[in-house]
Write an enzyme that holds these catalytic residues in place. Structure first.
Site, mmCIF file in Angstrom:
data_model
loop_
_atom_site.group_PDB
_atom_site.id
_atom_site.type_symbol
_atom_site.label_atom_id
_atom_site.label_comp_id
_atom_site.label_asym_id
_atom_site.label_seq_id
_atom_site.Cartn_x
_atom_site.Cartn_y
_atom_site.Cartn_z
ATOM 1 N N GLN A 1 54.642 -4.943 44.283
ATOM 2 C CA GLN A 1 55.229 -3.611 44.250
ATOM 3 C C GLN A 1 54.203 -2.502 44.258
ATOM 4 O O GLN A 1 53.015 -2.729 44.016
ATOM 5 C CB GLN A 1 56.102 -3.462 43.013
ATOM 6 C CG GLN A 1 55.408 -3.863 41.719
ATOM 7 C CD GLN A 1 56.396 -3.887 40.571
ATOM 8 O OE1 GLN A 1 56.408 -2.982 39.755
ATOM 9 N NE2 GLN A 1 57.225 -4.902 40.508
ATOM 10 N N HIS B 1 54.184 1.978 43.338
ATOM 11 C CA HIS B 1 54.980 3.082 42.808
ATOM 12 C C HIS B 1 54.571 4.393 43.475
ATOM 13 O O HIS B 1 53.411 4.576 43.797
ATOM 14 C CB HIS B 1 54.799 3.179 41.291
ATOM 15 C CG HIS B 1 55.085 1.882 40.595
ATOM 16 N ND1 HIS B 1 56.322 1.300 40.622
ATOM 17 C CD2 HIS B 1 54.287 1.039 39.899
ATOM 18 C CE1 HIS B 1 56.276 0.159 39.957
ATOM 19 N NE2 HIS B 1 55.054 -0.034 39.509
ATOM 20 N N GLU C 1 51.343 2.995 35.288
ATOM 21 C CA GLU C 1 51.526 2.078 34.162
ATOM 22 C C GLU C 1 50.201 1.478 33.708
ATOM 23 O O GLU C 1 49.295 1.264 34.494
ATOM 24 C CB GLU C 1 52.553 0.980 34.504
ATOM 25 C CG GLU C 1 52.321 0.313 35.836
ATOM 26 C CD GLU C 1 53.553 -0.410 36.397
ATOM 27 O OE1 GLU C 1 54.684 -0.177 35.945
ATOM 28 O OE2 GLU C 1 53.360 -1.222 37.307
ATOM 29 N N HIS D 1 50.521 -4.145 43.410
ATOM 30 C CA HIS D 1 50.249 -5.089 42.317
ATOM 31 C C HIS D 1 51.422 -6.036 42.123
ATOM 32 O O HIS D 1 52.543 -5.754 42.564
ATOM 33 C CB HIS D 1 49.945 -4.340 41.009
ATOM 34 C CG HIS D 1 51.040 -3.394 40.588
ATOM 35 N ND1 HIS D 1 51.166 -2.130 41.122
ATOM 36 C CD2 HIS D 1 52.074 -3.521 39.727
ATOM 37 C CE1 HIS D 1 52.214 -1.531 40.589
ATOM 38 N NE2 HIS D 1 52.802 -2.364 39.738
ATOM 39 N N ARG E 1 59.167 -2.419 46.917
ATOM 40 C CA ARG E 1 58.756 -3.821 46.897
ATOM 41 C C ARG E 1 58.147 -4.277 48.209
ATOM 42 O O ARG E 1 58.527 -3.789 49.274
ATOM 43 C CB ARG E 1 59.942 -4.705 46.517
ATOM 44 C CG ARG E 1 60.375 -4.469 45.087
ATOM 45 C CD ARG E 1 61.431 -5.451 44.606
ATOM 46 N NE ARG E 1 61.657 -5.209 43.184
ATOM 47 C CZ ARG E 1 62.442 -4.257 42.710
ATOM 48 N NH1 ARG E 1 63.062 -3.464 43.546
ATOM 49 N NH2 ARG E 1 62.577 -4.082 41.412
HETATM 50 ZN ZN LIG Z 1 54.528 -1.893 38.603
#
Ligand SMILES: [Zn+2]
Length: 400
Positions: free
Chosen positions: A98, A100, A135, A263, A282
């Protein structure tokens, strides 16, 4: 402190890739229905809101009663809500690849999909909110993940090493990484199978002979397909395992995933802290929707060094500063009888992963392993450990 510190009950997520024991053991609960326990969420996200136990209301409803006071003035003015989402993950089977979006891209994407009438829960909806989702994760055990593209030299070496992939070497050399990746994502399923089925079969037999380690892409391919009696319709995400860095983190090591960095979590347990968002694009290793053109727009085709976060130590606390305004995380490690003293500047959420503490001045309240608690902004507090104790603390970094 009696009206400033509250026990928080998070929500379990039973995704199929989760393990069965780690999170129930951590939370001291029984997994009587033998469900996979993939994630434990602490935060205000509408899909799994946490609850303030004593008040029997959601964390979000509680914050709304007095947002400026509870979140802290600065946080309220910048974010108007709790900017972070705090999780524990137990990865038994690998997650999807994925990436972001940035905040700007998320706003644009959200508005575009809304205008086009794509329903919020539709399988082809990419943008669930208007936020970015950087994240950070801290390993709770030996942890394996795919993170960012390898260097050009390393990719070249990989393509040379595997006969099945060596046909792509001229394309990579002449047209670069982006075009190679685009090709992998766009060739027909039949072509994918022709290239990858022999590679999958070889990987399985190498793993059976213990000829490969987890640093080899083949180890993960074998883990995905071993034991399946019909090897076909190979996931094209497998190409990515050859292009991305395979990283091993030890307990306490941390890595940051910014917008655009591809990642995938492969195996292990971690604590994860992110901006309060669910925007995921994705790129394979998933039966879920893959939107290739949208994915291509957001991946950074750069060979960046992996973004490890090295903590700064202040007494019993280690702070992992991240390059974002939305969140910061620290670990607190105490021995029996040791005291921890702090003053909050934002709403903090603490989770005890080992041991127990007594909060002094709060009718000597006891919190144990698996308990989480929220502390209002601008609160002075202190606690004593009753044995060897570890806590993870999520907060918003203070800005003047
Ligand atoms: Zn992630």
């Amino acid at each position: 402190m009696n009206d400033a510190i509250f026990k928080l009950k998070g929500k379990l997520q039973h995704y199929a890739w989760g393990g069965y024991h780690f999170i129930p053991d951590l939370l001291r609960i029984k997994n009587t229905e033998h469900q996979p326990c993939a994630e434990y969420w602490l935060g205000t996200h509408h899909s799994a809101p946490s609850v303030i136990e004593e008040k029997n209301i959601s964390l979000q409803e509680w914050i709304e009663q007095s947002p400026e006071k509870i979140l802290g003035e600065n946080v309220y003015h910048q974010f108007q809500g709790l900017p972070y989402l705090f999780k524990v993950l137990d990865v038994k089977d690998m997650l999807s690849i994925q990436v972001h979006p940035t905040k700007e891209e998320a706003i644009k994407g959200f508005e575009k999909e809304t205008a086009a009438g794509v329903l919020m829960n539709a399988p082809n909806r990419n943008y669930k909110d208007k936020n970015h989702k950087p994240e950070v994760m801290i390993a709770l055990s030996e942890f394996w993940l795919l993170h960012g593209f390898k260097s050009n030299t390393a990719i070249e070496k990989t393509l040379e090493e595997y006969v099945e992939l060596s046909v792509f070497l001229p394309l990579f050399k002449n047209e670069g990484l982006k075009n190679l990746y685009k090709l992998f994502m766009e060739i027909s399923q039949e072509e994918v199978d022709t290239i990858l089925i022999p590679l999958v079969q070889k990987s399985i037999s190498k793993k059976e002979k213990n000829a490969i380690t987890k640093f080899n892409p083949e180890w993960w391919i074998a883990k995905l397909y071993a034991g399946k009696n019909n090897i076909k319709d190979i996931d094209r995400g497998i190409f990515s395992i050859f292009l991305f860095n395979i990283l091993q983190l030890q307990k306490g090591e941390a890595i940051f995933q910014d917008a655009g960095v591809p990642h995938a979590y492969l195996e292990g347990q971690n604590v994860e802290l992110m901006a309060n968002s669910d925007n995921v694009l994705r790129g394979g290793l998933t039966p879920k929707y893959v939107d290739v053109p949208e994915l291509m727009k957001h991946i950074l085709f750069e060979n960046k060094e992996p973004a490890f976060i090295f903590p700064e130590k202040f007494g019993s606390e280690k702070i992992y500063n991240c390059p974002v305004d939305d969140f910061s995380i620290s670990t607190i490690t105490l021995q029996a009888g040791e005291k921890y003293y702090a003053q909050t500047t934002s709403l903090e959420i603490l989770l005890i992963t080992e041991g127990a503490i007594i909060i002094e001045g709060m009718e000597n309240k006891v919190f144990k392993q698996g308990d989480a608690f929220a502390i209002i902004a601008n609160t002075e507090y202190w606690f004593i450990a009753t044995g060897n104790t570890t806590l993870y603390k999520a907060f918003v970094p203070f800005k003047n």
